[in-house]
Design an enzyme around this catalytic site. Structure first.
Site, PDB file in Angstrom:
ATOM      1  CG  ASP A 240      -2.093  -0.983   0.922  1.00 19.99           C
ATOM      2  OD1 ASP A 240      -1.890  -2.191   1.102  1.00 19.99           O
ATOM      3  OD2 ASP A 240      -3.158  -0.530   0.463  1.00 19.99           O
ATOM      4  CG  ASN A 250       0.480  -5.660   1.625  1.00 19.63           C
ATOM      5  OD1 ASN A 250      -0.196  -4.977   0.842  1.00 19.63           O
ATOM      6  ND2 ASN A 250       0.401  -6.968   1.645  1.00 19.63           N
ATOM      7  CE  LYS A 251      -5.801  -5.290   4.259  1.00 17.30           C
ATOM      8  NZ  LYS A 251      -6.515  -4.170   4.919  1.00 17.30           N
TER       9      LYS A 251
HETATM   10  O1  MRU Z   1      -7.728  -2.802   2.906  1.00 17.90           O
HETATM   11  P1  MRU Z   1      -7.514  -3.166   1.467  1.00 17.90           P
HETATM   12  O2  MRU Z   1      -8.290  -4.365   1.032  1.00 17.90           O
HETATM   13  O3  MRU Z   1      -7.685  -1.991   0.543  1.00 17.90           O
HETATM   14  O4  MRU Z   1      -5.985  -3.568   1.456  1.00 17.90           O
HETATM   15  C1  MRU Z   1      -5.398  -4.033   0.300  1.00 17.90           C
HETATM   16  C2  MRU Z   1      -4.061  -4.575   0.512  1.00 17.90           C
HETATM   17  O5  MRU Z   1      -3.463  -4.479   1.556  1.00 17.90           O
HETATM   18  C3  MRU Z   1      -3.409  -5.129  -0.659  1.00 17.90           C
HETATM   19  O6  MRU Z   1      -2.570  -6.181  -0.308  1.00 17.90           O
HETATM   20  C4  MRU Z   1      -2.635  -3.941  -1.189  1.00 17.90           C
HETATM   21  O7  MRU Z   1      -3.477  -2.919  -1.611  1.00 17.90           O
HETATM   22  C5  MRU Z   1      -1.625  -4.273  -2.133  1.00 17.90           C
HETATM   23  S1  MRU Z   1      -2.204  -4.603  -3.713  1.00 17.90           S
HETATM   24  C6  MRU Z   1      -2.981  -3.209  -4.205  1.00 17.90           C
END
Ligand code: MRU
Length: 360
Positions: A240, A250-251
């Site tokens: 992100d 990232n997530k």
């Molecule tokens: O909360 P989200 O679903 O928007 O989070 C998305 C993620 O963390 C993805 O792994 C991340 O955006 C990387 S790929 C675009």
């Protein structure tokens, strides 16, 4: 990408309407959500009707273009309206760099054309459309750059959804797998379920099914089990925001996968376009981390026997929860960052992002 044989983008613009695949309903219902104005588009980003760094970047750019279309026809009124809309969009979700990059770029294009209001409106649309196209194209190029990492029969672990649903098209972490599959190499994917919103179990599983890629969904806490049994060859996740020193947000849960990968000698790759790199952010500690409402942890949503979506409490009554949406993986744990210009080491990502910005 194809849905039932028809090509869809994740988010697109038709005149003043922003259209998007409703990701809150997937995989149980496939429906397109129409956002008629910039406020509706901002709300759709906030409530995650569309989600994923690239997709919310594209939607954010479109929202500013919508605002340019809605704004008063005098230069001062136009600028005030569009600036307020940009602030509204920036406040939707704090972590993904692509959202801020898109807002700033579309806003700058509109304001540069003032006092020509018609010119400002069309410049905003042109900039937003160009960014949507670039987002899809960088995903395709990331697929080409990362596909040599996918040997025939490779077992790849991924977290969250960094496929085409997270971008305008193609995606990042899944794009090398799609490209390798089109070249005739088989890949198998371990899909972390990704509590609490289940982007892996719901979205990545749906995407991979549609692409005919073999996979299994695993509980978030099972990754170490499979790594230690030598059933994971590499890890690829999205990002992100990437700080200048190569730390990656990232997530939530990504960091522990990176630690487990290091412990088990498994290469851990991040796939992301240069638009995800924040060269002004010195390190991961400076990345703003979104904390979402506790109801996402306390409840789970799915279809009942009749197919109606129901939300049920799954945590002890009265218990409270915390819900950080992202975590930071230190650069030292990242084997390489798969970009639209090849695989780059985390330590050189800021320099390469600056080079890419100069070249474009
Ligand atoms: O909360 P989200 O679903 O928007 O989070 C998305 C993620 O963390 C993805 O792994 C991340 O955006 C990387 S790929 C675009």
């Amino acid at each position: 990408m194809l849905v039932n044989g028809r090509h869809y983008l994740t988010v697109w613009r038709e005149g003043s309407t922003v259209r998007m695949i409703d990701q809150n309903l997937l995989p149980f219902r496939f429906q397109v959500f129409d956002a008629a104005d910039h406020r509706a588009t901002a709300a759709a980003i906030r409530d995650m009707t569309t989600r994923g760094a690239g997709a919310i970047g594209t939607a954010a750019g479109f929202a500013v273009a919508q605002a340019a279309g809605e704004a008063p026809a005098d230069a001062a009124g136009f600028e005030a309206y569009v600036q307020a809309a940009a602030a509204l969009v920036r406040a939707t979700r704090p972590t993904a760099r692509n959202l801020f990059y898109a807002v700033d770029r579309v806003l700058a294009a509109a304001l540069a054309a003032l006092p020509d209001i018609a010119g400002a409106r069309s410049a905003a649309c042109a900039a937003a459309d160009a960014m949507a196209r670039e987002d899809a194209e960088t995903g395709r190029l990331i697929g080409e750059a990362g596909s040599p990492l996918i040997q025939d029969g490779a077992r790849v672990l991924t977290h969250c959804n960094a496929g085409w649903l997270a971008f305008t098209d193609w995606g990042t972490a899944l794009s090398p797998i799609y490209t390798a599959a089109r070249a005739g190499r088989r890949a198998f994917v371990w899909v972390d379920e990704t509590r609490p919103r289940l982007q892996g179990a719901r979205l990545t599983a749906w995407e991979l099914s549609g692409e005919g890629i073999d996979f299994r969904v695993i509980p978030d806490n099972a990754a170490g089990y499979f790594m230690r049994r030598k059933e994971v060859d590499l890890v690829i996740v999205g990002a992100d925001r990437i700080a200048a020193n190569g730390d990656v947000a990232n997530k939530i849960g990504t960091y522990e996968k990176a630690v487990l990968a290091r412990e088990n000698g498994i290469p851990f790759y991040v796939a992301a376009p240069f638009s995800t790199v924040d060269v002004d952010c010195p390190n991961g500690d400076a990345i703003p981390i979104e904390e979402r409402g506790e109801e996402e942890v306390l409840n789970a949503t799915g279809p009942d026997a009749e197919g109606t979506l129901r939300t049920l409490r799954v945590v002890s009554p009265g218990a409270r929860a915390r819900n950080p949406a992202f975590d930071v993986t230190p650069a030292a744990l990242v084997k390489g960052i798969i970009t639209e210009r090849g695989v780059v080491s985390a330590g050189e990502i800021a320099a390469r992002a600056r080079d890419a910005a100069r070249a474009s």
